[in-house]
Design a protein around this motif. Structure first.
Motif, PDB file in Angstrom:
ATOM      1  N   LEU A  23       0.827  -1.199   0.000  1.00 57.50           N
ATOM      2  CA  LEU A  23       0.000   0.000   0.000  1.00 57.50           C
ATOM      3  C   LEU A  23       0.868   1.260   0.000  1.00 57.50           C
ATOM      4  N   GLN A  24       1.882   1.288   0.824  1.00 54.18           N
ATOM      5  CA  GLN A  24       2.776   2.445   0.872  1.00 54.18           C
ATOM      6  C   GLN A  24       3.493   2.653  -0.461  1.00 54.18           C
ATOM      7  N   TYR A  25       3.847   1.576  -1.112  1.00 52.77           N
ATOM      8  CA  TYR A  25       4.532   1.617  -2.406  1.00 52.77           C
ATOM      9  C   TYR A  25       3.658   2.306  -3.463  1.00 52.77           C
ATOM     10  N   ILE A  26       2.400   1.893  -3.531  1.00 54.33           N
ATOM     11  CA  ILE A  26       1.482   2.477  -4.517  1.00 54.33           C
ATOM     12  C   ILE A  26       1.171   3.930  -4.172  1.00 54.33           C
ATOM     13  N   LYS A  27       0.962   4.224  -2.909  1.00 54.76           N
ATOM     14  CA  LYS A  27       0.716   5.610  -2.501  1.00 54.76           C
ATOM     15  C   LYS A  27       1.890   6.508  -2.887  1.00 54.76           C
ATOM     16  N   SER A  28       3.102   6.021  -2.673  1.00 54.36           N
ATOM     17  CA  SER A  28       4.274   6.841  -3.006  1.00 54.36           C
ATOM     18  C   SER A  28       4.377   7.079  -4.510  1.00 54.36           C
ATOM     19  N   MET A  29       3.967   6.093  -5.304  1.00 55.61           N
ATOM     20  CA  MET A  29       3.980   6.254  -6.759  1.00 55.61           C
ATOM     21  C   MET A  29       3.019   7.376  -7.176  1.00 55.61           C
ATOM     22  N   TYR A  30       1.835   7.414  -6.582  1.00 52.42           N
ATOM     23  CA  TYR A  30       0.872   8.467  -6.910  1.00 52.42           C
ATOM     24  C   TYR A  30       1.333   9.827  -6.378  1.00 52.42           C
ATOM     25  N   GLN A  31       1.928   9.864  -5.210  1.00 52.42           N
ATOM     26  CA  GLN A  31       2.453  11.126  -4.677  1.00 52.42           C
ATOM     27  C   GLN A  31       3.520  11.694  -5.608  1.00 52.42           C
ATOM     28  N   LYS A  32       4.390  10.832  -6.103  1.00 57.40           N
ATOM     29  CA  LYS A  32       5.437  11.256  -7.040  1.00 57.40           C
ATOM     30  C   LYS A  32       4.800  11.769  -8.333  1.00 57.40           C
ATOM     31  N   SER A  33       3.769  11.103  -8.797  1.00 57.27           N
ATOM     32  CA  SER A  33       3.075  11.507 -10.012  1.00 57.27           C
ATOM     33  C   SER A  33       2.499  12.912  -9.880  1.00 57.27           C
ATOM     34  N   LYS A  90      -6.192  17.079  -8.528  1.00 62.29           N
ATOM     35  CA  LYS A  90      -7.185  17.317  -7.479  1.00 62.29           C
ATOM     36  C   LYS A  90      -8.147  16.148  -7.318  1.00 62.29           C
ATOM     37  N   ALA A  91      -8.012  15.127  -8.147  1.00 58.73           N
ATOM     38  CA  ALA A  91      -8.889  13.962  -8.029  1.00 58.73           C
ATOM     39  C   ALA A  91      -8.656  13.277  -6.690  1.00 58.73           C
ATOM     40  N   LYS A  92      -9.735  12.915  -6.034  1.00 57.93           N
ATOM     41  CA  LYS A  92      -9.625  12.227  -4.751  1.00 57.93           C
ATOM     42  C   LYS A  92      -9.199  10.788  -5.000  1.00 57.93           C
ATOM     43  N   LEU A  93      -8.154  10.371  -4.323  1.00 58.49           N
ATOM     44  CA  LEU A  93      -7.655   9.006  -4.447  1.00 58.49           C
ATOM     45  C   LEU A  93      -8.029   8.217  -3.198  1.00 58.49           C
ATOM     46  N   THR A  94      -8.577   7.033  -3.411  1.00 63.16           N
ATOM     47  CA  THR A  94      -8.895   6.139  -2.309  1.00 63.16           C
ATOM     48  C   THR A  94      -8.157   4.838  -2.543  1.00 63.16           C
ATOM     49  N   PHE A  95      -7.370   4.434  -1.576  1.00 68.20           N
ATOM     50  CA  PHE A  95      -6.560   3.223  -1.673  1.00 68.20           C
ATOM     51  C   PHE A  95      -7.168   2.139  -0.787  1.00 68.20           C
ATOM     52  N   THR A  96      -7.366   0.958  -1.354  1.00 65.81           N
ATOM     53  CA  THR A  96      -7.832  -0.183  -0.575  1.00 65.81           C
ATOM     54  C   THR A  96      -6.939  -1.374  -0.884  1.00 65.81           C
ATOM     55  N   GLN A  97      -6.964  -2.340   0.006  1.00 62.82           N
ATOM     56  CA  GLN A  97      -6.142  -3.529  -0.178  1.00 62.82           C
ATOM     57  C   GLN A  97      -7.028  -4.768  -0.067  1.00 62.82           C
ATOM     58  N   PRO A  98      -7.587  -5.234  -1.201  1.00 69.18           N
ATOM     59  CA  PRO A  98      -8.471  -6.397  -1.180  1.00 69.18           C
ATOM     60  C   PRO A  98      -7.795  -7.679  -0.681  1.00 69.18           C
ATOM     61  N   ASN A  99      -6.515  -7.821  -0.948  1.00 68.58           N
ATOM     62  CA  ASN A  99      -5.758  -8.954  -0.407  1.00 68.58           C
ATOM     63  C   ASN A  99      -4.311  -8.509  -0.201  1.00 68.58           C
ATOM     64  N   ALA A 100      -3.498  -9.390   0.320  1.00 69.70           N
ATOM     65  CA  ALA A 100      -2.131  -9.017   0.711  1.00 69.70           C
ATOM     66  C   ALA A 100      -1.304  -8.434  -0.432  1.00 69.70           C
ATOM     67  N   ALA A 101      -1.510  -8.901  -1.652  1.00 72.39           N
ATOM     68  CA  ALA A 101      -0.662  -8.470  -2.760  1.00 72.39           C
ATOM     69  C   ALA A 101      -1.339  -7.479  -3.708  1.00 72.39           C
ATOM     70  N   LYS A 102      -2.601  -7.169  -3.498  1.00 69.07           N
ATOM     71  CA  LYS A 102      -3.336  -6.335  -4.444  1.00 69.07           C
ATOM     72  C   LYS A 102      -3.757  -5.017  -3.803  1.00 69.07           C
ATOM     73  N   ILE A 103      -3.503  -3.931  -4.524  1.00 71.47           N
ATOM     74  CA  ILE A 103      -3.892  -2.595  -4.078  1.00 71.47           C
ATOM     75  C   ILE A 103      -4.813  -2.007  -5.148  1.00 71.47           C
ATOM     76  N   LYS A 104      -5.967  -1.532  -4.722  1.00 71.13           N
ATOM     77  CA  LYS A 104      -6.914  -0.907  -5.643  1.00 71.13           C
ATOM     78  C   LYS A 104      -6.921   0.594  -5.390  1.00 71.13           C
ATOM     79  N   VAL A 105      -6.905   1.352  -6.479  1.00 74.66           N
ATOM     80  CA  VAL A 105      -6.938   2.806  -6.388  1.00 74.66           C
ATOM     81  C   VAL A 105      -8.194   3.293  -7.099  1.00 74.66           C
ATOM     82  N   ASN A 106      -9.055   3.963  -6.351  1.00 77.79           N
ATOM     83  CA  ASN A 106     -10.223   4.616  -6.935  1.00 77.79           C
ATOM     84  C   ASN A 106      -9.872   6.074  -7.143  1.00 77.79           C
TER      85      ASN A 106
END
Length: 161
Positions: A23-33, A90-106
């Motif tokens: 989750l932190q990995y994906i969040k950091s990718m979007y923050q960098k973007s 400005k799009a609102k990002l919502t991060f969820t983790q359906p399972n240990a290896a999968k991260i979903k970004v809305n």
């Protein structure tokens, strides 16, 4: 007694998810973007290729090569992170983790863009060195689509000439 135990279990699982390296990995990718968008164009995937595993980087390299040869868009015609070409920080990002290896970004709606979602399969080593091993667009694996498309593109636009 069962209710407090269930609530406690949910709190633990939420805490574990909040600290997940995936989750932190994906969040950091979007923050960098978002940070890069304020300085330059975000249409190039080059800045986030480092987050992808070797297989996904090869798909991007092949797509880029075919685009350069033909001077037209090959197979990847949108920004995978934002699921469109209309990036809006400005799009609102919502991060969820359906399972240990999968991260979903809305990705929420903004003026001129619809709501989108994308999911990533992320593998992390014990040292928290992570890589994206698959991307899911509309629930379908990105690698399946982008493995077939370049083959078709090659036959149609490159091999003929």
């Amino acid at each position: 007694m069962k209710k407090p135990l269930t609530l406690f279990s949910l709190c633990i699982s939420s805490y574990v998810c909040a600290k997940s390296p995936q989750l932190q990995y994906i969040k950091s990718m979007y923050q960098k973007s978002v940070k890069l968008k304020s300085r330059e164009t975000n249409n190039s995937p080059d800045y986030y290729l480092k987050y992808l595993d070797r297989n996904l980087r090869q798909i991007y390299a092949r797509d880029k090569k075919y685009s350069e040869i033909t001077e037209r868009t090959a197979c990847i015609d949108h920004d995978i992170l934002w699921q469109s070409n209309d990036f809006n920080p400005k799009a609102k990002l919502t991060f969820t983790q359906p399972n240990a290896a999968k991260i979903k970004v809305n990705i929420g709606t903004t003026t001129g863009s619809k709501k989108h979602a994308v999911a990533y399969q992320v593998q992390c080593k014990p040292d928290n060195n992570c890589q994206i091993t698959e991307i899911f667009e509309h629930g379908k694996p990105f690698t399946k689509k982008t493995t077939k498309c370049p083959n078709d593109f090659y036959r149609r636009y490159i091999k003929k000439h």
